[in-house]
Design a protein around this motif. Structure first.
Motif, PDB file in Angstrom:
ATOM      1  N   THR A  57      37.972  39.528  22.491  1.00 34.53           N
ATOM      2  CA  THR A  57      37.877  40.760  23.282  1.00 34.53           C
ATOM      3  C   THR A  57      36.680  40.711  24.228  1.00 34.53           C
ATOM      4  O   THR A  57      36.784  41.080  25.408  1.00 34.53           O
ATOM      5  N   ILE A  58      35.536  40.240  23.714  1.00 40.90           N
ATOM      6  CA  ILE A  58      34.327  40.155  24.533  1.00 40.90           C
ATOM      7  C   ILE A  58      34.531  39.188  25.703  1.00 40.90           C
ATOM      8  O   ILE A  58      34.135  39.474  26.844  1.00 40.90           O
ATOM      9  N   ILE A  59      35.149  38.036  25.428  1.00 38.50           N
ATOM     10  CA  ILE A  59      35.393  37.060  26.488  1.00 38.50           C
ATOM     11  C   ILE A  59      36.321  37.635  27.552  1.00 38.50           C
ATOM     12  O   ILE A  59      36.100  37.478  28.764  1.00 38.50           O
ATOM     13  N   PHE A  60      37.370  38.338  27.106  1.00 39.09           N
ATOM     14  CA  PHE A  60      38.329  38.912  28.044  1.00 39.09           C
ATOM     15  C   PHE A  60      37.666  39.969  28.941  1.00 39.09           C
ATOM     16  O   PHE A  60      37.978  40.077  30.124  1.00 39.09           O
ATOM     17  N   LEU A  61      36.729  40.731  28.365  1.00 43.79           N
ATOM     18  CA  LEU A  61      36.065  41.793  29.124  1.00 43.79           C
ATOM     19  C   LEU A  61      34.882  41.281  29.942  1.00 43.79           C
ATOM     20  O   LEU A  61      34.496  41.909  30.931  1.00 43.79           O
ATOM     21  N   SER A  62      34.307  40.157  29.540  1.00 46.52           N
ATOM     22  CA  SER A  62      33.088  39.672  30.193  1.00 46.52           C
ATOM     23  C   SER A  62      33.328  39.254  31.645  1.00 46.52           C
ATOM     24  O   SER A  62      32.449  39.442  32.500  1.00 46.52           O
ATOM     25  N   ILE A  63      34.513  38.694  31.935  1.00 47.99           N
ATOM     26  CA  ILE A  63      34.796  38.252  33.307  1.00 47.99           C
ATOM     27  C   ILE A  63      34.877  39.448  34.269  1.00 47.99           C
ATOM     28  O   ILE A  63      34.198  39.457  35.302  1.00 47.99           O
ATOM     29  N   PRO A  64      35.692  40.479  33.957  1.00 55.72           N
ATOM     30  CA  PRO A  64      35.706  41.655  34.843  1.00 55.72           C
ATOM     31  C   PRO A  64      34.333  42.334  34.940  1.00 55.72           C
ATOM     32  O   PRO A  64      33.952  42.811  36.016  1.00 55.72           O
ATOM     33  N   LEU A  65      33.590  42.366  33.826  1.00 54.38           N
ATOM     34  CA  LEU A  65      32.259  42.980  33.854  1.00 54.38           C
ATOM     35  C   LEU A  65      31.311  42.183  34.746  1.00 54.38           C
ATOM     36  O   LEU A  65      30.511  42.764  35.488  1.00 54.38           O
ATOM     37  N   SER A  66      31.401  40.852  34.674  1.00 54.25           N
ATOM     38  CA  SER A  66      30.564  40.006  35.537  1.00 54.25           C
ATOM     39  C   SER A  66      30.887  40.251  37.010  1.00 54.25           C
ATOM     40  O   SER A  66      29.986  40.308  37.864  1.00 54.25           O
ATOM     41  N   PHE A  67      32.179  40.401  37.294  1.00 56.72           N
ATOM     42  CA  PHE A  67      32.591  40.709  38.665  1.00 56.72           C
ATOM     43  C   PHE A  67      32.029  42.057  39.106  1.00 56.72           C
ATOM     44  O   PHE A  67      31.545  42.214  40.232  1.00 56.72           O
ATOM     45  N   TYR A  68      32.065  43.023  38.179  1.00 61.89           N
ATOM     46  CA  TYR A  68      31.547  44.365  38.482  1.00 61.89           C
ATOM     47  C   TYR A  68      30.044  44.321  38.780  1.00 61.89           C
ATOM     48  O   TYR A  68      29.570  44.924  39.748  1.00 61.89           O
ATOM     49  N   PHE A  69      29.303  43.572  37.947  1.00 64.77           N
ATOM     50  CA  PHE A  69      27.853  43.469  38.163  1.00 64.77           C
ATOM     51  C   PHE A  69      27.542  42.753  39.472  1.00 64.77           C
ATOM     52  O   PHE A  69      26.641  43.152  40.214  1.00 64.77           O
ATOM     53  N   GLU A  70      28.296  41.694  39.748  1.00 66.44           N
ATOM     54  CA  GLU A  70      28.080  40.939  40.989  1.00 66.44           C
ATOM     55  C   GLU A  70      28.379  41.812  42.206  1.00 66.44           C
ATOM     56  O   GLU A  70      27.663  41.764  43.213  1.00 66.44           O
ATOM     57  N   TYR A  71      29.416  42.604  42.096  1.00 66.86           N
ATOM     58  CA  TYR A  71      29.799  43.495  43.201  1.00 66.86           C
ATOM     59  C   TYR A  71      28.718  44.530  43.485  1.00 66.86           C
ATOM     60  O   TYR A  71      28.450  44.867  44.640  1.00 66.86           O
ATOM     61  N   ASN A  72      28.088  45.030  42.436  1.00 67.04           N
ATOM     62  CA  ASN A  72      27.080  46.080  42.603  1.00 67.04           C
ATOM     63  C   ASN A  72      25.680  45.551  42.879  1.00 67.04           C
ATOM     64  O   ASN A  72      24.876  46.244  43.522  1.00 67.04           O
ATOM     65  N   GLU A  73      25.372  44.347  42.409  1.00 72.26           N
ATOM     66  CA  GLU A  73      24.010  43.833  42.546  1.00 72.26           C
ATOM     67  C   GLU A  73      23.844  42.868  43.718  1.00 72.26           C
ATOM     68  O   GLU A  73      22.754  42.734  44.262  1.00 72.26           O
TER      69      GLU A  73
END
Length: 210
Positions: free
Chosen positions: A133-149
């Motif tokens: 579950t963590i691996i599946f969510l980590s990719i979209p979360l990384s994209f979200y952080f990259e988009y905002n930062e």
């Protein structure tokens, strides 16, 4: 064929003299094999923790760019919280496996050994599900952080057309899926084989309890 399998073969034979000693002969072997499996699982969990720690720490010291991005990411409470929670779960998993390992090492009852095997199976399954579950969510979360930062990346994404956005979303899902499958195969290979052996021991213990 190992020693236990040979003994089981003789146990199922028509020799009544051997059958009278079957339980006392088979239980120590099941105990020894179960103890060895849980011990191996515990060592694998330690190795996995070390691997993830090195994967997080080494790039931090070897790459200044990665270091800057990581420090920026840790300023986000969500990113920091997910990382802390993930490592807490790993430590809890190791503790529970160690607890099972100590319980099996001190038990002299088939019933208690069966209970320990059941608990170990549950711990492993929950841990695998959590990591997937963590691996599946980590990719979209990384994209979200990259988009905002990352301002440059943010500007590029804002200018994307609808089709380009669809391609980007599909790529993110594809990458997450690939990582998910690879991790599932890893756990299937490592933990799955050991769990299968543990399940086999459990079924043999149930026969002794009948």
């Amino acid at each position: 064929m190992d020693e236990l399998d040979l003994l089981k073969k003789d146990w199922n034979s028509e020799n009544p003299e051997f059958k009278s000693y079957s339980d006392s002969d088979i239980y120590p072997m099941l105990y020894k094999k179960s103890f060895s499996i849980v011990k191996t699982l515990f060592y694998i969990s330690i190795a996995e923790l070390i691997f993830w720690l090195l994967a997080s720490i080494l790039p931090y010291f070897l790459s200044s760019t990665f270091k800057e991005k990581l420090e920026t990411s840790y300023e986000n409470p969500l990113f920091l919280g997910v990382n802390i929670f993930s490592y807490l779960v790993i430590f809890m998993f190791i503790y529970l496996l160690y607890k099972s390992y100590k319980t099996i090492s001190s038990t002299d009852s088939a019933k208690k050994l069966m209970e320990s095997i059941l608990k170990t199976r549950k711990v492993i399954k929950y841990y695998v599900v959590f990591n997937l579950t963590i691996i599946f969510l980590s990719i979209p979360l990384s994209f979200y952080f990259e988009y905002n930062e990352n301002l440059e990346f943010h500007k590029q994404v804002v200018e994307f057309s609808t089709n380009q956005m669809l391609v980007l979303y599909a790529f993110v899902v594809l990458v997450a899926g690939v990582f998910l499958i690879l991790l599932w195969l890893f756990y299937r290979l490592i933990y799955g084989v050991l769990l299968k052996r543990l399940n086999k021991n459990y079924e043999e213990l149930k026969k002794l309890e009948v």
